[in-house]
Design a protein around this motif. Structure first.
Motif, PDB file in Angstrom:
ATOM      1  N   GLY A 193      49.338  38.260  73.654  1.00 34.89           N
ATOM      2  CA  GLY A 193      49.867  40.507  74.245  1.00 34.89           C
ATOM      3  C   GLY A 193      49.902  41.386  73.183  1.00 34.89           C
ATOM      4  O   GLY A 193      50.208  41.188  71.985  1.00 34.89           O
ATOM      5  N   LEU A 194      51.033  41.765  74.809  1.00 40.48           N
ATOM      6  CA  LEU A 194      51.662  42.951  73.530  1.00 40.48           C
ATOM      7  C   LEU A 194      52.636  42.514  72.692  1.00 40.48           C
ATOM      8  O   LEU A 194      52.502  43.000  71.521  1.00 40.48           O
ATOM      9  CB  LEU A 194      52.746  43.424  74.810  1.00 40.48           C
ATOM     10  CG  LEU A 194      53.197  44.595  73.692  1.00 40.48           C
ATOM     11  CD1 LEU A 194      52.494  46.140  73.898  1.00 40.48           C
ATOM     12  CD2 LEU A 194      54.352  44.878  75.165  1.00 40.48           C
ATOM     13  N   GLU A 195      53.248  41.389  72.552  1.00 46.08           N
ATOM     14  CA  GLU A 195      53.910  41.173  71.171  1.00 46.08           C
ATOM     15  C   GLU A 195      53.302  40.893  69.977  1.00 46.08           C
ATOM     16  O   GLU A 195      54.060  40.746  69.070  1.00 46.08           O
ATOM     17  CB  GLU A 195      54.433  39.354  71.428  1.00 46.08           C
ATOM     18  CG  GLU A 195      55.806  39.313  71.288  1.00 46.08           C
ATOM     19  CD  GLU A 195      55.726  37.816  71.758  1.00 46.08           C
ATOM     20  OE1 GLU A 195      56.747  37.401  72.604  1.00 46.08           O
ATOM     21  OE2 GLU A 195      54.862  36.589  71.441  1.00 46.08           O
ATOM     22  N   THR A 216      57.801  49.717  68.888  1.00 45.16           N
ATOM     23  CA  THR A 216      57.653  49.311  68.087  1.00 45.16           C
ATOM     24  C   THR A 216      57.569  50.773  67.076  1.00 45.16           C
ATOM     25  O   THR A 216      57.314  51.783  67.696  1.00 45.16           O
ATOM     26  CB  THR A 216      55.691  49.521  67.613  1.00 45.16           C
ATOM     27  OG1 THR A 216      55.673  48.457  66.782  1.00 45.16           O
ATOM     28  CG2 THR A 216      54.622  50.238  68.516  1.00 45.16           C
ATOM     29  N   SER A 267      50.352  40.005  80.385  1.00 44.26           N
ATOM     30  CA  SER A 267      50.528  41.188  79.548  1.00 44.26           C
ATOM     31  C   SER A 267      51.106  41.231  78.030  1.00 44.26           C
ATOM     32  O   SER A 267      50.661  41.023  77.210  1.00 44.26           O
ATOM     33  CB  SER A 267      50.652  42.801  79.882  1.00 44.26           C
ATOM     34  OG  SER A 267      49.452  42.096  81.034  1.00 44.26           O
ATOM     35  N   ASN A 268      52.606  41.141  78.026  1.00 34.74           N
ATOM     36  CA  ASN A 268      53.797  40.636  76.821  1.00 34.74           C
ATOM     37  C   ASN A 268      53.369  39.663  75.542  1.00 34.74           C
ATOM     38  O   ASN A 268      53.350  39.684  74.776  1.00 34.74           O
ATOM     39  CB  ASN A 268      54.615  40.782  77.512  1.00 34.74           C
ATOM     40  CG  ASN A 268      54.694  41.811  77.919  1.00 34.74           C
ATOM     41  OD1 ASN A 268      54.705  42.902  77.715  1.00 34.74           O
ATOM     42  ND2 ASN A 268      56.422  41.323  79.584  1.00 34.74           N
ATOM     43  N   LEU A 284      44.506  48.150  74.167  1.00 37.94           N
ATOM     44  CA  LEU A 284      45.777  46.827  74.450  1.00 37.94           C
ATOM     45  C   LEU A 284      45.713  47.330  75.820  1.00 37.94           C
ATOM     46  O   LEU A 284      45.783  46.465  77.154  1.00 37.94           O
ATOM     47  CB  LEU A 284      47.308  46.492  74.063  1.00 37.94           C
ATOM     48  CG  LEU A 284      47.781  45.773  74.581  1.00 37.94           C
ATOM     49  CD1 LEU A 284      47.129  44.109  74.142  1.00 37.94           C
ATOM     50  CD2 LEU A 284      49.225  45.088  73.631  1.00 37.94           C
ATOM     51  N   PHE A 303      51.339  42.477  68.962  1.00 40.57           N
ATOM     52  CA  PHE A 303      51.201  43.762  68.036  1.00 40.57           C
ATOM     53  C   PHE A 303      52.249  45.105  68.201  1.00 40.57           C
ATOM     54  O   PHE A 303      52.182  46.388  67.654  1.00 40.57           O
ATOM     55  CB  PHE A 303      50.077  44.989  69.347  1.00 40.57           C
ATOM     56  CG  PHE A 303      48.577  44.515  69.238  1.00 40.57           C
ATOM     57  CD1 PHE A 303      48.110  44.665  68.290  1.00 40.57           C
ATOM     58  CD2 PHE A 303      49.339  43.897  70.190  1.00 40.57           C
ATOM     59  CE1 PHE A 303      46.173  44.008  69.459  1.00 40.57           C
ATOM     60  CE2 PHE A 303      47.665  43.046  70.475  1.00 40.57           C
ATOM     61  CZ  PHE A 303      46.214  43.370  69.920  1.00 40.57           C
ATOM     62  N   LEU A 304      53.208  44.243  68.219  1.00 43.88           N
ATOM     63  CA  LEU A 304      54.377  45.269  67.860  1.00 43.88           C
ATOM     64  C   LEU A 304      55.166  45.427  66.424  1.00 43.88           C
ATOM     65  O   LEU A 304      54.300  45.070  65.491  1.00 43.88           O
ATOM     66  CB  LEU A 304      56.049  43.791  68.533  1.00 43.88           C
ATOM     67  CG  LEU A 304      55.733  44.631  70.057  1.00 43.88           C
ATOM     68  CD1 LEU A 304      57.021  43.758  70.762  1.00 43.88           C
ATOM     69  CD2 LEU A 304      55.554  46.274  70.962  1.00 43.88           C
ATOM     70  N   SER A 305      56.080  46.154  66.152  1.00 41.45           N
ATOM     71  CA  SER A 305      57.000  46.340  65.059  1.00 41.45           C
ATOM     72  C   SER A 305      56.510  44.753  63.569  1.00 41.45           C
ATOM     73  O   SER A 305      56.472  44.200  64.305  1.00 41.45           O
ATOM     74  CB  SER A 305      57.950  46.563  64.942  1.00 41.45           C
ATOM     75  OG  SER A 305      58.490  45.721  65.406  1.00 41.45           O
ATOM     76  N   GLY A 352      51.152  36.816  76.391  1.00 41.10           N
ATOM     77  CA  GLY A 352      49.261  36.148  76.580  1.00 41.10           C
ATOM     78  C   GLY A 352      49.644  34.858  76.574  1.00 41.10           C
ATOM     79  O   GLY A 352      50.628  34.152  77.288  1.00 41.10           O
TER      80      GLY A 352
END
Lengths: 191, 191
Positions: free
Chosen positions: B183-185, A134, A180-181, A145, B187-189, A183
């Motif tokens: 998930g992480l997704e 990011t 994690s990636n 997170l 909070f990405l760019s 959800g």
DNA sequence: ATTATAACGAACTGACTGTTGTATATTATA
DNA sequence: TATAATATACAACAGTCAGTTCGTTATAAT
């Protein structure tokens, strides 16, 4: 670190004390276990216990540190490979290798923070990897997170160990990664 | 349940014992706190302690149950609203309301399972809601996912409380929701 | 075989537990 | 306000455990 080699008697004594503590931990938590109790179980003089350890907790810490070191070393190559996914799987495999011990350590009577300590090996690498994905890298938010996913992961592994490690380690690792990636999204209706 | 009204002396004694235990819990965990110690702190006879509680743990449980009941009741309306998001926020708001107590309960010396108990209020509703989203409802997998998100959420809230509850409850609730659902997704760019 | 030392056994002080019996103080209430 | 009920305080009890000390016995290293 240590003297070249410990006296044979010392090695035996420590081994017995170790096993005795673990045996007791199947039934109660560390803070309810007394030195007297360990020595009764081990059939070893209380005096001898104190000449090696300052408390049951001290003994437990030495057991934990040894296990931690073993797991850390077996995932060292994965750490170099810069691959979180492989690292997670390696951790799960190490746990399987030390199954009997882990089942006690991760039980209700075990040390709840020990597994967290292991998972946190992946902390720096995870944050770094995420940041590379990011542009708007809000570090504080990524840290939060990580807290979320790390604690979720710990719970999954704990559950997995306590229910007998039936699913293969790779599958558990993959589940954790998906959760994690992506959800909940990762588990919704078929695309 | 209880007699119509407790003796004034009893109310006062219990209040002092409660406060004394909480005071001690700022410095050490429940399993290191002795009845003797509580009574010293409270300036109350040990005998009196035993006439109300069987152990420090018993006293702690009564404190926890009261808090649990208070929080459960204050989110009851949200439960009816069938809205997980609102429920999460309500939980966070209740925690703010009982800030001082929660800061102790969720600290390192607190009961680590207590917050988990609160979060699990949302269990049934969450699973049901998730199921309504998907056709292939693999219950076992959803349960596992709940374990993941619940424990992640607990950690976030714990961190939030321990660092002084600076961010507003709504924001914390939103963060948890994002992390759980995407998930992480999430909070990405920037999109 | 000699030397070093690990483990044992016994004993001690001090702390805390859970319980009992009695005296004192406070409360509810008639 | 006098009385009965009861909560609290005080003192003492036996029992468990914690650490520590000291002298003895057993075992390992050389």
């Amino acid at each position: 670190m240590k003297p070249i080699k410990e006296d044979r008697r010392v090695r035996m004594t420590k081994l017995i004390l170790r096993d005795s503590l673990l045996e007791l931990m199947k039934k109660k938590s560390i803070n309810k276990i007394t030195p007297t109790e360990i020595c009764r179980q081990a059939d070893i003089n209380r005096n001898t216990f104190y000449s090696h350890y300052s408390s049951p907790y001290d003994l437990l810490m030495q057991i934990e540190n040894a296990l931690y070191e073993e797991i850390r070393q077996s995932i060292e190559q994965s750490l170099k490979a810069e691959n979180i996914s492989a690292l997670l799987q390696e951790i799960c495999q190490s746990i399987v290798k030390n199954g009997e011990l882990c089942r006690i350590m991760f039980s209700d009577h075990g040390d709840k923070d020990f597994l967290k300590r292991i998972i946190y090996i992946a902390h720096d690498k995870s944050i770094a990897e995420w940041k590379s994905f990011t542009r708007h890298s809000d570090t504080e938010q990524l840290e939060l997170l990580y807290t979320f996913t790390a604690n979720g992961s710990v719970a999954i592994i704990q559950d997995w160990v306590q229910t007998g490690m039936k699913t293969p380690p790779g599958e558990i690792a993959r589940f954790i990664e998906k959760a994690s990636n992506h959800g909940l999204e990762a588990f919704l209706s078929p695309r």
